[in-house]
Design an enzyme around this catalytic site. Structure first.
Site, PDB file in Angstrom:
ATOM      1  N   CYS A 191      -2.843   8.774   2.638  1.00 29.12           N
ATOM      2  CA  CYS A 191      -2.433   8.306   1.307  1.00 29.12           C
ATOM      3  C   CYS A 191      -3.523   8.548   0.264  1.00 29.12           C
ATOM      4  CB  CYS A 191      -2.014   6.843   1.353  1.00 29.12           C
ATOM      5  SG  CYS A 191      -3.258   5.795   2.111  1.00 29.12           S
ATOM      6  N   GLU A 248       0.883  -1.184   0.000  1.00 27.03           N
ATOM      7  CA  GLU A 248       0.000   0.000   0.000  1.00 27.03           C
ATOM      8  C   GLU A 248       0.906   1.215   0.000  1.00 27.03           C
ATOM      9  OE1 GLU A 248      -3.178  -0.217  -0.129  1.00 27.03           O
ATOM     10  OE2 GLU A 248      -3.806  -2.048   0.872  1.00 27.03           O
TER      11      GLU A 248
HETATM   12  P1  NAD Z   1       9.751   7.036   4.954  1.00 25.83           P
HETATM   13  O1  NAD Z   1       9.433   6.756   3.556  1.00 25.83           O
HETATM   14  O2  NAD Z   1      11.158   6.847   5.393  1.00 25.83           O
HETATM   15  O3  NAD Z   1       8.841   6.179   5.953  1.00 25.83           O
HETATM   16  C1  NAD Z   1       7.517   5.799   5.668  1.00 25.83           C
HETATM   17  C2  NAD Z   1       7.235   4.593   6.565  1.00 25.83           C
HETATM   18  O4  NAD Z   1       8.032   3.502   6.145  1.00 25.83           O
HETATM   19  C3  NAD Z   1       7.608   4.828   8.038  1.00 25.83           C
HETATM   20  O5  NAD Z   1       6.638   4.211   8.839  1.00 25.83           O
HETATM   21  C4  NAD Z   1       8.958   4.140   8.205  1.00 25.83           C
HETATM   22  O6  NAD Z   1       9.141   3.630   9.515  1.00 25.83           O
HETATM   23  C5  NAD Z   1       8.868   3.014   7.212  1.00 25.83           C
HETATM   24  N1  NAD Z   1      10.153   2.650   6.641  1.00 25.83           N
HETATM   25  C6  NAD Z   1      11.097   3.469   6.141  1.00 25.83           C
HETATM   26  N2  NAD Z   1      12.140   2.768   5.698  1.00 25.83           N
HETATM   27  C7  NAD Z   1      11.846   1.471   5.911  1.00 25.83           C
HETATM   28  C8  NAD Z   1      12.522   0.252   5.669  1.00 25.83           C
HETATM   29  N3  NAD Z   1      13.703   0.212   5.073  1.00 25.83           N
HETATM   30  N4  NAD Z   1      11.927  -0.890   6.056  1.00 25.83           N
HETATM   31  C9  NAD Z   1      10.713  -0.884   6.639  1.00 25.83           C
HETATM   32  N5  NAD Z   1      10.028   0.228   6.886  1.00 25.83           N
HETATM   33  C10 NAD Z   1      10.580   1.387   6.527  1.00 25.83           C
HETATM   34  O7  NAD Z   1       9.469   8.520   5.268  1.00 25.83           O
HETATM   35  P2  NAD Z   1       8.514   9.359   6.181  1.00 25.83           P
HETATM   36  O8  NAD Z   1       9.191  10.662   6.360  1.00 25.83           O
HETATM   37  O9  NAD Z   1       8.087   8.656   7.415  1.00 25.83           O
HETATM   38  O10 NAD Z   1       7.268   9.567   5.243  1.00 25.83           O
HETATM   39  C11 NAD Z   1       7.529  10.215   4.009  1.00 25.83           C
HETATM   40  C12 NAD Z   1       6.650   9.784   2.947  1.00 25.83           C
HETATM   41  O11 NAD Z   1       6.116   8.485   3.127  1.00 25.83           O
HETATM   42  C13 NAD Z   1       5.417  10.648   2.861  1.00 25.83           C
HETATM   43  O12 NAD Z   1       5.712  11.800   2.146  1.00 25.83           O
HETATM   44  C14 NAD Z   1       4.452   9.780   2.146  1.00 25.83           C
HETATM   45  O13 NAD Z   1       4.665   9.906   0.761  1.00 25.83           O
HETATM   46  C15 NAD Z   1       4.843   8.401   2.551  1.00 25.83           C
HETATM   47  N6  NAD Z   1       3.914   7.800   3.509  1.00 25.83           N
HETATM   48  C16 NAD Z   1       2.882   7.089   3.004  1.00 25.83           C
HETATM   49  C17 NAD Z   1       1.980   6.525   3.862  1.00 25.83           C
HETATM   50  C18 NAD Z   1       0.810   5.743   3.330  1.00 25.83           C
HETATM   51  O14 NAD Z   1      -0.182   5.600   4.023  1.00 25.83           O
HETATM   52  N7  NAD Z   1       0.896   5.172   2.129  1.00 25.83           N
HETATM   53  C19 NAD Z   1       2.116   6.680   5.231  1.00 25.83           C
HETATM   54  C20 NAD Z   1       3.218   7.390   5.736  1.00 25.83           C
HETATM   55  C21 NAD Z   1       4.115   7.935   4.848  1.00 25.83           C
END
Ligand code: NAD
Length: 476
Positions: free
Chosen positions: A284, A250
């Site tokens: 999202c 997702e």
């Molecule tokens: P991010 O992309 O680093 O993290 C998003 C999520 O993924 C966090 O919960 C983080 O703990 C997890 N994550 C990150 N790297 C991971 C890895 N290697 N293995 C497993 N999990 C990992 O960045 P962020 O600053 O937290 O969020 C930035 C962007 O993420 C937002 O701009 C948005 O586009 C996206 N986001 C999407 C959703 C969604 O519901 N689809 C939710 C939160 C963030």
């Protein structure tokens, strides 16, 4: 007043506290103040979680549908009883208004009750064969699942990640976001209190990249379920591919909203403006690119900005708050970059475009119009309280703009013309389409995207199906 709980991991039923492990400081985004120290898993913790998940799978795959349903219904009842406490914790961790957090609790209640019914309807089928032979199609739980959930729905995301595997008869290791751990622990605790065997579900936290490499590197894990950004999703899908693990992804979106000139403009604005700023836009399926037909464009922009200016921003625990802070300091930084770039490239700023106060991570509800397609915000998921309003003339041009990006999670369209409703619904490449509606989810409704927004679905019968594999037994 809910006290913020002492943080831990839950591995094999044991509460694992920090000890001499590395920790992560969880902060309240409304104040920036520390709420607690979260223990981060080391390799030995993850191995213990894997070992428990392997044992848990053997126990739970043999559970009866009634046992699974009993646990899910029991957890639903406990979450409903604990709704205020869970919602306060989610607001303290993530910032969203208390009322929105409470809705999240009730989403979990509805989903667990739906899955409780669904797990009693997991049928196979018998094929037509000559006398003396039999061929049976069965569906079996896929195995231990590694599930990763983000911070934006601190209760709802863990609910989805835990509910489906448990309904299907799988075990699950959940790594929810380190920024919102107590909410996730509250959901798992409700399941354990409702009688889920301790081996079946584990909650770990850690350095995300370390945890995902460790868990996905193990042959014990048979499925990856991830919610988060497209960029991280692609990395994890590659790790899963090394062992051909199943995946449910997702990922991000960039929600187009087509507004045709035959609508009641005020009605559309009354629905879309609060939807845009729900959870400060960190959703999202947030409506993001408003693709507005020219004859109503000026009225639409004026009405949008007028309503955005009246939104009451504050601590989510204050009763009159309509929009809370952003969840972490990365988000207001991203808003400054994206909105600054849009304005520098010729976009018009109608309201917002600035941080609020110097405490916490508040950013004002923002409205931009006439933003050129080259601006970063037209291409990158903004994930914040910013609406982009652009004028278009014809239907084809509007649909082309909706489909311009590789994302396809949620799309919305407003039109009174019934033929146009059907054409738009068919032509937009998106997992979910709302026509004259923003109600695009529900316990019984599959939730998921296409293209860079991922694949597979959560919720609905599809959510449980995604945790099953098919086996055919031919008896001659
Ligand atoms: P991010 O992309 O680093 O993290 C998003 C999520 O993924 C966090 O919960 C983080 O703990 C997890 N994550 C990150 N790297 C991971 C890895 N290697 N293995 C497993 N999990 C990992 O960045 P962020 O600053 O937290 O969020 C930035 C962007 O993420 C937002 O701009 C948005 O586009 C996206 N986001 C999407 C959703 C969604 O519901 N689809 C939710 C939160 C963030």
């Amino acid at each position: 007043m809910t006290d913020y709980p002492k943080l831990c991991m839950i591995i094999d039923g044991e509460r694992v506290e920090a000890g001499d492990r590395r920790t992560f400081t969880v902060r309240n985004p409304a104040t920036g103040d520390a709420l607690g120290e979260l223990p981060l898993a080391d390799a030995a913790d993850l191995d213990r979680a894997l070992d428990a998940a392997a044992r848990g799978f053997l126990i739970w795959r043999d559970s009866t549908p009634q046992q699974r349903a009993g646990v899910l219904q029991g957890a639903a009842r406990l979450m409903a009883e604990r709704a205020d406490e869970l919602a306060r914790i989610a607001t303290m961790e993530e910032g969203k208004p208390f009322a929105e957090a409470r809705v999240e609790v009730m989403m979990n209640v509805g989903l667990f009750n739906f899955y409780a019914g669904e797990c009693q309807r997991l049928y196979g089928r018998t094929l037509v064969r000559p006398a003396g032979q039999r061929s049976t199609v069965t569906h079996e739980p896929v195995g231990p699942v590694a599930a990763f959930s983000p911070w934006n729905f601190p209760l709802g995301n863990p609910g989805r990640k835990l509910g489906a595997p448990i309904a299907a008869g799988c075990s699950v290791i959940l790594k929810s976001a380190e920024e919102t751990p107590a909410s996730a622990l509250g959901v798992l605790q409700a399941l354990l209190d409702a009688g889920l065997p301790k081996e079946v579900a584990q909650a770990v936290f850690g350095v995300p990249d370390e945890v995902s490499r460790h868990l996905l590197g193990s042959p014990i894990i048979r499925k990856l379920s991830f919610t988060g950004s497209t960029i991280v999703g692609k990395q994890l899908a590659k790790l899963a591919a090394d062992d051909m693990k199943r995946t449910t992804m997702e990922l991000g979106g960039h929600g187009p909203v087509l507004v045709f000139d035959d609508v009641d403009v005020d009605r559309v604005l009354d629905v879309m403006v609060p939807t845009k700023y729900r959870n400060a836009g960190q959703v999202c399926v947030s409506p993001t690119r408003f693709i507005v037909q020219e004859p109503i464009f000026e009225r639409f922009v004026a009405g949008f900005a007028e309503r955005a200016k009246t939104i009451k921003v504050g601590d989510g625990l204050n009763a009159d708050t309509q929009m809370g802070p952003m969840a972490n300091p990365r988000r207001p930084d991203a808003m400054e970059r994206l909105i600054g770039d849009a304005v520098a490239k010729g976009g018009i700023l109608h309201t917002g475009g600035e941080r609020i106060g110097n405490q916490g991570y508040f950013y004002a509800p923002t409205v931009l119009s006439e933003v050129p397609v080259e601006a970063e915000i037209m291409n990158e998921e903004p994930f914040g309280p910013v609406a982009i309003l652009n004028p278009f003339s014809g239907d084809e041009e509007m649909i082309a703009e909706a489909n311009r990006l590789p994302y396809g999670l949620a799309a919305y369209a407003w039109t009174a013309d019934s033929r146009r409703q059907k054409i738009v619904a068919r032509e937009i490449e998106s997992g979910m389409v709302g026509i004259n509606s923003v109600m695009i989810g529900g316990a019984d409704s599959p939730f998921g995207g296409v293209r860079w927004s991922g694949h597979g679905a959560e919720d609905g019968p599809e959510g449980v199906q995604a945790c099953l594999v098919t086996k055919v037994i031919h008896e001659g």
